[in-house]
Scaffold this motif. Structure first.
Motif, PDB file in Angstrom:
ATOM      1  N   GLY A   1      16.215   0.998  -1.532  1.00  0.00           N
ATOM      2  CA  GLY A   1      15.754   2.232  -0.905  1.00  0.00           C
ATOM      3  C   GLY A   1      15.335   2.148   0.491  1.00  0.00           C
ATOM      4  O   GLY A   1      14.982   1.019   0.994  1.00  0.00           O
ATOM      5  N   LEU A   2      14.515   3.160   0.871  1.00  0.00           N
ATOM      6  CA  LEU A   2      13.985   3.207   2.105  1.00  0.00           C
ATOM      7  C   LEU A   2      12.852   3.890   1.969  1.00  0.00           C
ATOM      8  O   LEU A   2      12.731   5.050   1.180  1.00  0.00           O
ATOM      9  N   ILE A   3      11.672   3.651   2.567  1.00  0.00           N
ATOM     10  CA  ILE A   3      10.345   4.239   2.522  1.00  0.00           C
ATOM     11  C   ILE A   3      10.578   5.859   3.138  1.00  0.00           C
ATOM     12  O   ILE A   3      11.039   6.162   4.026  1.00  0.00           O
ATOM     13  N   SER A   4      10.356   6.602   2.150  1.00  0.00           N
ATOM     14  CA  SER A   4      10.526   8.113   2.293  1.00  0.00           C
ATOM     15  C   SER A   4       9.422   8.839   1.316  1.00  0.00           C
ATOM     16  O   SER A   4       9.657   9.242   0.537  1.00  0.00           O
ATOM     17  N   PRO A   5       8.217   9.097   2.272  1.00  0.00           N
ATOM     18  CA  PRO A   5       7.345   9.887   1.303  1.00  0.00           C
ATOM     19  C   PRO A   5       7.777  11.150   0.721  1.00  0.00           C
ATOM     20  O   PRO A   5       7.318  11.692  -0.408  1.00  0.00           O
ATOM     21  N   ILE A   6       8.595  11.776   1.200  1.00  0.00           N
ATOM     22  CA  ILE A   6       9.121  12.944   0.853  1.00  0.00           C
ATOM     23  C   ILE A   6       9.740  12.949  -0.509  1.00  0.00           C
ATOM     24  O   ILE A   6       9.539  13.758  -1.560  1.00  0.00           O
ATOM     25  N   ASP A   7      10.465  11.831  -0.619  1.00  0.00           N
ATOM     26  CA  ASP A   7      11.232  11.805  -1.993  1.00  0.00           C
ATOM     27  C   ASP A   7      10.443  10.580  -2.854  1.00  0.00           C
ATOM     28  O   ASP A   7      10.791  10.210  -3.766  1.00  0.00           O
ATOM     29  N   GLY A   8       9.060  10.350  -2.520  1.00  0.00           N
ATOM     30  CA  GLY A   8       8.044   9.542  -3.249  1.00  0.00           C
ATOM     31  C   GLY A   8       8.494   8.141  -3.359  1.00  0.00           C
ATOM     32  O   GLY A   8       8.346   7.494  -4.149  1.00  0.00           O
ATOM     33  N   ILE A   9       9.111   7.743  -2.369  1.00  0.00           N
ATOM     34  CA  ILE A   9       9.501   6.037  -2.196  1.00  0.00           C
ATOM     35  C   ILE A   9       8.473   5.387  -1.301  1.00  0.00           C
ATOM     36  O   ILE A   9       8.739   5.721  -0.116  1.00  0.00           O
ATOM     37  N   GLY A  10       7.655   4.742  -1.894  1.00  0.00           N
ATOM     38  CA  GLY A  10       6.828   3.933  -0.831  1.00  0.00           C
ATOM     39  C   GLY A  10       7.246   2.522  -0.700  1.00  0.00           C
ATOM     40  O   GLY A  10       7.889   2.194  -1.559  1.00  0.00           O
ATOM     41  N   PRO A  11       6.440   1.791  -0.124  1.00  0.00           N
ATOM     42  CA  PRO A  11       6.815   0.499   0.172  1.00  0.00           C
ATOM     43  C   PRO A  11       7.021  -0.376  -1.125  1.00  0.00           C
ATOM     44  O   PRO A  11       7.335  -1.358  -1.278  1.00  0.00           O
ATOM     45  N   GLU A  12       5.843  -0.224  -2.009  1.00  0.00           N
ATOM     46  CA  GLU A  12       5.690  -0.939  -3.307  1.00  0.00           C
ATOM     47  C   GLU A  12       6.857  -0.874  -4.222  1.00  0.00           C
ATOM     48  O   GLU A  12       6.967  -1.773  -5.246  1.00  0.00           O
ATOM     49  N   GLN A  13       7.914   0.309  -3.873  1.00  0.00           N
ATOM     50  CA  GLN A  13       8.915   0.168  -4.840  1.00  0.00           C
ATOM     51  C   GLN A  13      10.031  -0.791  -4.175  1.00  0.00           C
ATOM     52  O   GLN A  13      11.176  -0.679  -4.751  1.00  0.00           O
ATOM     53  N   LEU A  14       9.844  -1.048  -3.106  1.00  0.00           N
ATOM     54  CA  LEU A  14      11.012  -1.947  -2.351  1.00  0.00           C
ATOM     55  C   LEU A  14      10.973  -3.618  -2.687  1.00  0.00           C
ATOM     56  O   LEU A  14       9.645  -4.014  -3.032  1.00  0.00           O
ATOM     57  N   HIS A  15      11.858  -4.321  -2.764  1.00  0.00           N
ATOM     58  CA  HIS A  15      12.021  -5.600  -3.305  1.00  0.00           C
ATOM     59  C   HIS A  15      11.509  -6.609  -2.114  1.00  0.00           C
ATOM     60  O   HIS A  15      12.069  -7.391  -1.675  1.00  0.00           O
ATOM     61  N   ILE A  16      10.405  -6.288  -1.517  1.00  0.00           N
ATOM     62  CA  ILE A  16       9.604  -7.010  -0.420  1.00  0.00           C
ATOM     63  C   ILE A  16       9.146  -8.155  -1.011  1.00  0.00           C
ATOM     64  O   ILE A  16       9.265  -9.388  -0.537  1.00  0.00           O
TER      65      ILE A  16
END
Lengths: 201, 201
Positions: A112-127
């Motif tokens: 995914g990509l960081i997108s506050p509107i869609d509720g996607i924060g950096p903690e959801q990415l496979h970093i």
């Protein structure tokens, strides 16, 4: 009293669940399947029922792989250079890059990509998994291959900061004129980026 | 070495079979189904596998009905006037007319429109069955509810000739301005038809 048989209504409802498919398109698909070859409908049904059990994420790269495979071919293959990693948002971005036949490194799917509107924060990415790979595979270059959108740029910036602890080169896909497009039709931002990133002949 | 798992490739191929769905849309649908609720995918798969066995054509009207029903509700219901028959090309046209709640007659599905380009001739339409109904149900009015397209008009003309042996009224849906459309934006043909068919206030 309904104008449609129940099975057809259910199918239309289920098809309407697909992204961008409204009731009209769903009706059209359903009627098409009903009028045409039964086997095509059966094949579609079977592919759908097998989908979730036959596909999984590669534990290393998070690319999509057959569920009986261990890791992605694009990672395990000895031809691929593990020290160069292209960072993409979705597994389908890998296909787009593979079609160029120009990349011989490996991939890492962020999910995914960081997108506050869609509720996607950096903690959801496979970093965290990326950081592990950087150490294990002695990665020397990360190519930020995210979309040229606000979310893509935001994510790229965030990743850049996150990886500042490592000694590696961080690059990103060039911005510029798409091939075959007339200068006069290019938008201002693209043209501006093409100017800034002008390349030696 | 493929960038995609086999199950996903098969699903994308099967989805591409739908009308107007290209490889990109198919990829989008497949990935959406993979990322979202498993149950929705299962439901779609089940609806598809049940489709052909759960739906059949009504032997009288050729509307779509549940395979364990004998004839269409819209025919057998005692509220419906069997002496008025709306002639439509496809079963889905019935839904469009039913939505108006203004029609209390019965339907007859032709199963297509005459279209030499698509190889559809009058012999493929359910005209003999219509003639039988006209006699059996003492039909007094046939409403030609075909599309306002070349194929629709051709078919309407053909049916009119075919039914000249019967003593009945043959009408067709009015042509005119669609509701909510400005006069200045209406096309010439529509406006011409609206003039010709002007109605008393």
């Amino acid at each position: 009293m309904s104008a449609l048989p129940k099975a057809l209504e259910e199918l239309i409802e289920a098809l309407s669940y697909l992204p961008g498919v409204g009731p009209r398109s769903a009706e059209r698909y359903a009627y098409f399947l009903l009028k045409n070859d039964k086997n095509k409908t059966k094949k579609l049904s079977k592919s759908l029922s097998a989908l979730h059990s036959s596909v999984k994420n590669c534990p290393k790269t998070f690319a999509l792989i057959n569920s009986d495979d261990k890791v992605s071919d694009l990672y395990s293959d000895s031809d691929r250079n593990k020290s160069i990693v292209a960072l993409v948002a979705d597994p389908f971005d890998i296909i787009a890059i593979e079609k160029t036949s120009l990349f011989k490194g490996t991939y890492h799917v962020l999910g995914g990509l960081i997108s506050p509107i869609d509720g996607i924060g950096p903690e959801q990415l496979h970093i965290p998994e990326l950081k592990k790979r950087i150490k294990q595979d002695k990665v020397q270059e990360i190519i930020l291959a995210t979309n040229a959108s606000v979310e893509g740029e935001t994510t790229a910036l965030y990743i850049q900061q996150e990886l500042s602890e490592f000694k590696l080169e961080i690059t990103r896909l060039a911005r510029g004129l798409p091939i075959g497009v007339d200068l006069e039709y290019a938008d201002q931002i693209t043209l501006g980026r093409a100017l800034e990133g002008r390349q030696n002949l």
